[in-house]
Design a protein around this motif. Structure first.
Motif, PDB file in Angstrom:
ATOM      1  N   MET A  22       9.211  -1.808  -3.347  1.00  0.00           N
ATOM      2  CA  MET A  22       8.854  -3.074  -3.985  1.00  0.00           C
ATOM      3  C   MET A  22       9.821  -4.177  -3.586  1.00  0.00           C
ATOM      4  O   MET A  22       9.405  -5.304  -3.267  1.00  0.00           O
ATOM      5  N   GLY A  23      11.113  -3.856  -3.581  1.00  0.00           N
ATOM      6  CA  GLY A  23      12.101  -4.861  -3.213  1.00  0.00           C
ATOM      7  C   GLY A  23      11.950  -5.322  -1.776  1.00  0.00           C
ATOM      8  O   GLY A  23      11.981  -6.530  -1.487  1.00  0.00           O
ATOM      9  N   ILE A  24      11.762  -4.371  -0.853  1.00  0.00           N
ATOM     10  CA  ILE A  24      11.601  -4.735   0.556  1.00  0.00           C
ATOM     11  C   ILE A  24      10.285  -5.484   0.774  1.00  0.00           C
ATOM     12  O   ILE A  24      10.222  -6.467   1.526  1.00  0.00           O
ATOM     13  N   ALA A  79       7.773   3.101   3.316  1.00  0.00           N
ATOM     14  CA  ALA A  79       7.798   4.124   2.267  1.00  0.00           C
ATOM     15  C   ALA A  79       8.386   5.430   2.784  1.00  0.00           C
ATOM     16  O   ALA A  79       9.122   6.123   2.071  1.00  0.00           O
ATOM     17  N   GLY A  80       8.076   5.773   4.031  1.00  0.00           N
ATOM     18  CA  GLY A  80       8.627   6.987   4.626  1.00  0.00           C
ATOM     19  C   GLY A  80      10.120   6.905   4.888  1.00  0.00           C
ATOM     20  O   GLY A  80      10.772   7.932   5.091  1.00  0.00           O
ATOM     21  N   ILE A  81      10.660   5.694   4.897  1.00  0.00           N
ATOM     22  CA  ILE A  81      12.101   5.503   5.127  1.00  0.00           C
ATOM     23  C   ILE A  81      12.863   5.424   3.803  1.00  0.00           C
ATOM     24  O   ILE A  81      13.879   6.093   3.612  1.00  0.00           O
ATOM     25  N   VAL A  82      12.367   4.605   2.867  1.00  0.00           N
ATOM     26  CA  VAL A  82      13.113   4.373   1.626  1.00  0.00           C
ATOM     27  C   VAL A  82      12.802   5.414   0.547  1.00  0.00           C
ATOM     28  O   VAL A  82      13.612   5.642  -0.345  1.00  0.00           O
ATOM     29  N   LEU A  83      11.580   5.979   0.562  1.00  0.00           N
ATOM     30  CA  LEU A  83      11.179   7.133  -0.265  1.00  0.00           C
ATOM     31  C   LEU A  83      10.982   6.842  -1.752  1.00  0.00           C
ATOM     32  O   LEU A  83      10.500   7.710  -2.471  1.00  0.00           O
ATOM     33  N   THR A  84      11.324   5.663  -2.238  1.00  0.00           N
ATOM     34  CA  THR A  84      11.156   5.375  -3.669  1.00  0.00           C
ATOM     35  C   THR A  84      10.358   4.094  -3.850  1.00  0.00           C
ATOM     36  O   THR A  84      10.404   3.183  -3.011  1.00  0.00           O
ATOM     37  N   TYR A 124       0.816  -1.208   0.000  1.00  0.00           N
ATOM     38  CA  TYR A 124       0.000   0.000   0.000  1.00  0.00           C
ATOM     39  C   TYR A 124       0.851   1.260   0.000  1.00  0.00           C
ATOM     40  O   TYR A 124       0.396   2.330  -0.417  1.00  0.00           O
ATOM     41  N   GLY A 125       2.085   1.141   0.461  1.00  0.00           N
ATOM     42  CA  GLY A 125       2.964   2.301   0.475  1.00  0.00           C
ATOM     43  C   GLY A 125       3.300   2.814  -0.911  1.00  0.00           C
ATOM     44  O   GLY A 125       3.641   3.991  -1.080  1.00  0.00           O
ATOM     45  N   ILE A 126       3.205   1.935  -1.933  1.00  0.00           N
ATOM     46  CA  ILE A 126       3.477   2.381  -3.304  1.00  0.00           C
ATOM     47  C   ILE A 126       2.493   3.472  -3.707  1.00  0.00           C
ATOM     48  O   ILE A 126       2.845   4.444  -4.381  1.00  0.00           O
ATOM     49  N   SER A 171       4.250   9.602  11.814  1.00  0.00           N
ATOM     50  CA  SER A 171       5.461  10.345  12.161  1.00  0.00           C
ATOM     51  C   SER A 171       6.404  10.512  10.974  1.00  0.00           C
ATOM     52  O   SER A 171       7.212  11.447  10.936  1.00  0.00           O
ATOM     53  N   LEU A 172       6.318   9.615   9.990  1.00  0.00           N
ATOM     54  CA  LEU A 172       7.207   9.676   8.823  1.00  0.00           C
ATOM     55  C   LEU A 172       6.538  10.292   7.599  1.00  0.00           C
ATOM     56  O   LEU A 172       7.179  10.415   6.550  1.00  0.00           O
TER      57      LEU A 172
END
Length: 285
Positions: A204-206, A194-199, A109-111, A278-279
């Motif tokens: 998708m990889g994680i 998503a708030g950590i990796v930003l892309t 869902y973060g995508i 928070s992110l």
């Protein structure tokens, strides 16, 4: 003699001053649980309206749980390789597949929120009076409703395969709550990542890296008792295990720790909403 001067009309002056104050000082924002709940529901409805434009995701995601039940479930039922306490294996598997299909919908869902960031939608949402926790909660529970639609599909397939499930309305309502809470947590986990990796590529990889380990490190496919000791510890820390335990107890009538299951699911969803909120500002930069 000239008449005495008329007294000034203080009422009209006070009214004019009051109107001027409204122009200079904005009214205080409405607060409270009712307003917060209304904003969460509004965000949830906005997310669900996207299904009107593209229902393909719901149809395609119904294929995988059907294959799990038809191929994996039917085969291992014939093998009798996994001890399930006298319950046919396909019956034992069905609640686990419901939880799995819900998690698979929520974990990416973060995508969507990264796409909203790239399209400029997220920035516009953050300047509204809606609290960030309401934005995240609305998206999380929208993911839960989507997962609920998926759960209905799996339950229908399981019923067609002869799985002996309860049709008690109260138990089915409790099943819906468990599905929504579990999906809310996993969608918040995705938005936190998503708030950590930003892309999108990194997410998708994680997401692909953690989805199957979360599934196999739960009681969805086999009892916790037959796992090695270290995997049992991991399973105890995995919210998916508590969701599956609740679904299995409600649908099949097996022994379950419902009070503990729902406590963990509620706590996990609340922590997930807090972490993702928070992110959210970092994601919008």
């Amino acid at each position: 003699m000239s008449e005495a001067p008329a007294a000034p009309q203080t009422g009209s002056a006070d009214t004019a001053n009051g109107r001027l104050d409204l122009l200079l000082v904005p009214p205080r924002a409405r607060t409270g649980w009712r307003v917060l709940t209304a904003r969460v529901v509004a965000m949830c409805v906005v997310e669900l309206q996207k299904l009107r434009h593209d229902r393909t995701e719901l149809y395609t995601r119904a294929v995988q749980p059907a294959l799990w039940l038809l191929v994996f479930g039917e085969t291992f039922t014939r093998l009798n390789a996994i001890p399930t306490g006298g319950t046919p294996y396909i019956d034992y598997l069905a609640p686990g597949i419901i939880a799995q299909s819900a998690m698979f919908i929520a974990i990416f869902y973060g995508i969507m929120i990264i796409w909203e960031r790239d399209a400029g939608i997220l920035t516009k949402l953050l300047v509204t009076p809606t609290p960030r926790s309401a934005l995240i909660a609305g998206k999380a529970f929208a993911a839960g409703v989507k997962a609920l639609i998926q759960a209905v599909v799996v339950i229908v397939i399981a019923a067609l395969l002869g799985v002996a499930m309860t049709w008690n309305p109260l138990r089915l309502l409790a099943v819906a709550v468990a599905v929504v809470l579990g999906s809310a947590f996993f969608s918040c986990l995705s938005m936190t990542i998503a708030g950590i990796v930003l892309t999108r590529d990194r997410l998708m990889g994680i997401g692909q890296a953690i989805t199957m380990p979360l599934f196999f490190a739960s009681n969805a496919l086999y009892p916790v008792a037959i796992m090695p000791g270290w995997l049992q510890t991991v399973s105890m820390l995995n919210p998916l295990s508590y969701q599956v335990d609740a679904l299995r107890g409600l649908l099949l009538g097996t022994h379950a720790h419902l009070a503990l299951d729902y406590t963990v699911l509620v706590a996990a969803a609340a922590l997930g909403i807090a972490a993702a909120s928070s992110l959210l500002g970092r994601l919008a930069r």
